[in-house]
Design an enzyme around this catalytic site. Structure first.
Site, PDB file in Angstrom:
ATOM      1  N   GLU A 329       0.843  -1.060  -0.043  1.00 43.75           N
ATOM      2  CA  GLU A 329      -0.102  -0.035   0.035  1.00 43.75           C
ATOM      3  C   GLU A 329       0.909   1.121  -0.016  1.00 43.75           C
ATOM      4  OE1 GLU A 329      -4.117  -0.371   1.952  1.00 43.75           O
ATOM      5  OE2 GLU A 329      -3.229   0.681   3.261  1.00 43.75           O
ATOM      6  N   HIS A 350       6.361 -26.871   0.686  1.00 41.91           N
ATOM      7  CA  HIS A 350       5.743 -28.022   0.234  1.00 41.91           C
ATOM      8  C   HIS A 350       4.576 -27.527  -0.674  1.00 41.91           C
ATOM      9  CE1 HIS A 350       7.398 -31.366   2.582  1.00 41.91           C
ATOM     10  NE2 HIS A 350       7.794 -30.312   3.090  1.00 41.91           N
ATOM     11  N   LYS A 465     -13.723   1.646  -3.130  1.00 42.85           N
ATOM     12  CA  LYS A 465     -15.012   2.097  -2.105  1.00 42.85           C
ATOM     13  C   LYS A 465     -16.081   2.718  -2.832  1.00 42.85           C
ATOM     14  CE  LYS A 465     -11.785   2.430   1.713  1.00 42.85           C
ATOM     15  NZ  LYS A 465     -10.983   3.752   2.566  1.00 42.85           N
TER      16      LYS A 465
HETATM   17  O1  PA5 Z   1      -3.104   2.077   5.940  1.00 42.21           O
HETATM   18  C1  PA5 Z   1      -4.132   2.441   5.772  1.00 42.21           C
HETATM   19  O2  PA5 Z   1      -4.338   3.559   5.723  1.00 42.21           O
HETATM   20  C2  PA5 Z   1      -5.418   1.674   5.627  1.00 42.21           C
HETATM   21  O3  PA5 Z   1      -5.135   0.315   5.442  1.00 42.21           O
HETATM   22  C3  PA5 Z   1      -6.267   1.735   6.652  1.00 42.21           C
HETATM   23  O4  PA5 Z   1      -5.788   1.411   7.685  1.00 42.21           O
HETATM   24  C4  PA5 Z   1      -7.420   0.918   6.444  1.00 42.21           C
HETATM   25  O5  PA5 Z   1      -8.259   1.116   5.186  1.00 42.21           O
HETATM   26  C5  PA5 Z   1      -8.770   1.157   7.533  1.00 42.21           C
HETATM   27  O6  PA5 Z   1      -8.964   2.530   7.683  1.00 42.21           O
HETATM   28  P1  PA5 Z   1      -9.824   2.995   8.947  1.00 42.21           P
HETATM   29  O7  PA5 Z   1      -8.760   2.971   9.998  1.00 42.21           O
HETATM   30  O8  PA5 Z   1      -9.988   4.542   8.538  1.00 42.21           O
HETATM   31  O9  PA5 Z   1     -11.147   2.230   8.889  1.00 42.21           O
END
Ligand code: PA5
Length: 476
Positions: A329, A350, A465
């Protein structure tokens, strides 16, 4: 205290790997990237305006361990760390089960801590063997009709009352709901559904309900407002400037860790020790910079854009999954960024082993190795029935077999010119894990600056989203 150790020697292979001179030549760029990451942290801390090119700048995770420790030492009870410990104790003394809701960066770290530091059958142990800590269940990290109802079955089954009308502590349960934005659909839906269950389990008593919900969220937003409406006495803040996947050492990871009975001060001390090492050790002796250099050079020079984190022992699988998210990410942007892949060995030898041994030469394999087992070695043992022919190994132990498997696998890779590196953890405890988490977060930030990709923010996640919401609302 001992630091984890990065050993890149298995990647130093003529023709398919790197030369020592490659590592020396990248050193000036690495130190410049380190300086930039540290300057980012200063800029963020100063509160000055962030130039557009740097936005978003979620560098708040860098000095966070020192900041939290300083406040804790100055005022153990009233500091954030003190309050996290107090809330965890309050819950542990009043309920036997806690459902932790969250997704992505609001979930992976807590799971990593549970699997790495707690008993492998933690939830199945009785309360005494868990040292009075609650069972932990994770939800809100998926959309799973079966999964959520399965958890509800479990929670209802344990919610009986005794003949005297009281509920046993082991039957009582609570919710820790974690969402920085407070608007993530998966977590919000699970919270709504489980809150309705909890309300029933609390006999519709609003005060009991409020006491059994602990929100961890940003300083504003839907979850913030909802928890205020519920009147929750304890609420923890996820600070601005700390991105989700960089938030494991905020209350996002610390509250669940404290619930499990882990020493969260040691976690922070480990992270602070890694910060000091990162700031002061030169390339060639700096685990963060050397780890970054090898991954980057293998990708740039050898096209190895798959980074396999080879964890030896299932306790580290969830740490690997946490790192998968962090790398993917943070750097998977602008059609760039290596692809992370966590494997658990010997299990996956394996399944994926064949490909790693003889498939495309597009991988760097980094072994994550725990040097000292925390329990006495379990022997193979002698048997009168030697049909399995194991009496020849009867004096060997499981750690002996694992050590041979690591050495044998590295040897097999080397014989075929497959580069590897080893990340040695002296032990698997809170102090070492704190180092590891901070090291991997720093390395990700450094690599981002090195390849000119902003490691913070995740604009690509918004697309699904948007469409999902449009489908749900009948707009697509
Ligand atoms: O790294 C990030 O920002 C994301 O993976 C968020 O942690 C994830 O989308 C969850 O978001 P939130 O904490 O706003 O629910």
């Amino acid at each position: 205290m001992e630091l984890l150790r990065y050993d890149p020697s298995g990647a130093l292979i003529d023709e398919t790997g790197l030369a020592a001179s490659d590592l020396e030549s990248v050193a000036p760029r690495l130190t410049a990237a380190r300086d930039e990451v540290l300057a980012d942290a200063q800029l963020w801390q100063s509160g000055s305006e962030v130039p557009e090119k740097k936005q978003p700048l979620d560098a708040g995770f860098i000095h966070l361990p020192e900041r939290l420790l300083k406040a804790f030492r100055a005022d153990p009870a009233d500091s954030e760390v003190g309050q996290i410990i107090a809330t965890a104790s309050r819950l542990a003394n009043s309920v036997g089960r806690v459902v932790v809701l969250g997704i992505g960066g609001s979930y992976m770290g807590a799971r990593a801590l549970l699997e790495a530091c707690c008993h492998p059958y933690y939830n199945q142990l009785d309360r005494d063997m868990r040292h009075g800590r609650p069972q932990i269940f994770f939800e809100g990290h998926n959309v799973d009709n079966n999964g959520t109802q399965g958890l509800i079955d479990l929670l209802r089954a344990g919610s009986g009352t005794t003949k005297s009308g009281t509920t046993e502590i082991s039957d009582r349960w609570a919710i820790v709901v974690i969402s920085k934005s407070g608007a993530t659909l998966e977590t919000a839906v699970a919270f709504r559904q489980l809150l309705a269950e909890l309300r029933t389990a609390c006999g519709d008593d609003p005060q009991a309900l409020a006491e059994r919900v602990v929100p961890v969220t940003g300083p504003a937003g839907r979850l913030f407002d909802l928890s205020a409406a519920l009147g929750c006495p304890d609420r923890f803040n996820i600070p601005d400037g700390v991105g989700g996947r960089f938030s494991i050492l905020t209350s996002v990871g610390l509250l669940p860790a404290a619930l499990m009975g882990l020493d969260i001060v040691k976690l922070l001390e480990g992270a602070a020790a890694m910060n000091e090492h990162f700031r002061t050790a030169p390339p060639g002796e700096n685990g963060v910079l050397d780890f970054t250099a090898v991954g980057h050079l293998m990708e740039e020079r050898r096209g190895a854009n798959i980074r396999v984190l080879s964890t030896w022992g299932r306790r580290l699988e969830a740490v690997g999954l946490w790192y998968d998210q962090l790398l993917a990410e943070s750097l998977g942007k602008q059609q760039r960024g290596a692809t992370p892949l966590t494997v658990v060995n010997t299990r996956d030898l394996h399944s994926r082993g064949q490909q790693h041994q003889e498939g495309r030469r597009d991988k760097l394999i980094t072994n994550l190795i725990v040097d000292h087992a925390d329990r006495p070695p379990l022997g193979v043992g002698h048997s009168q029935l030697d049909h399995d022919q194991l009496n020849a190994l009867s004096e060997k132990t499981l750690p002996d077999i694992l050590t041979a498997a690591i050495a044998g696998t590295n040897r097999a890779y080397r014989d075929d010119g497959r580069p590897t590196a080893d990340l040695h953890l002296p032990r698997l405890d809170e102090y070492v894990l704190g180092q590891l988490f901070q090291m991997l977060m720093l390395a990700t930030a450094v690599e981002g600056r090195l390849i000119d990709v902003n490691p913070y923010g995740q604009p690509g996640v918004e697309a699904y989203k948007r469409h999902m919401n449009a489908y749900l609302r009948g707009e697509e």
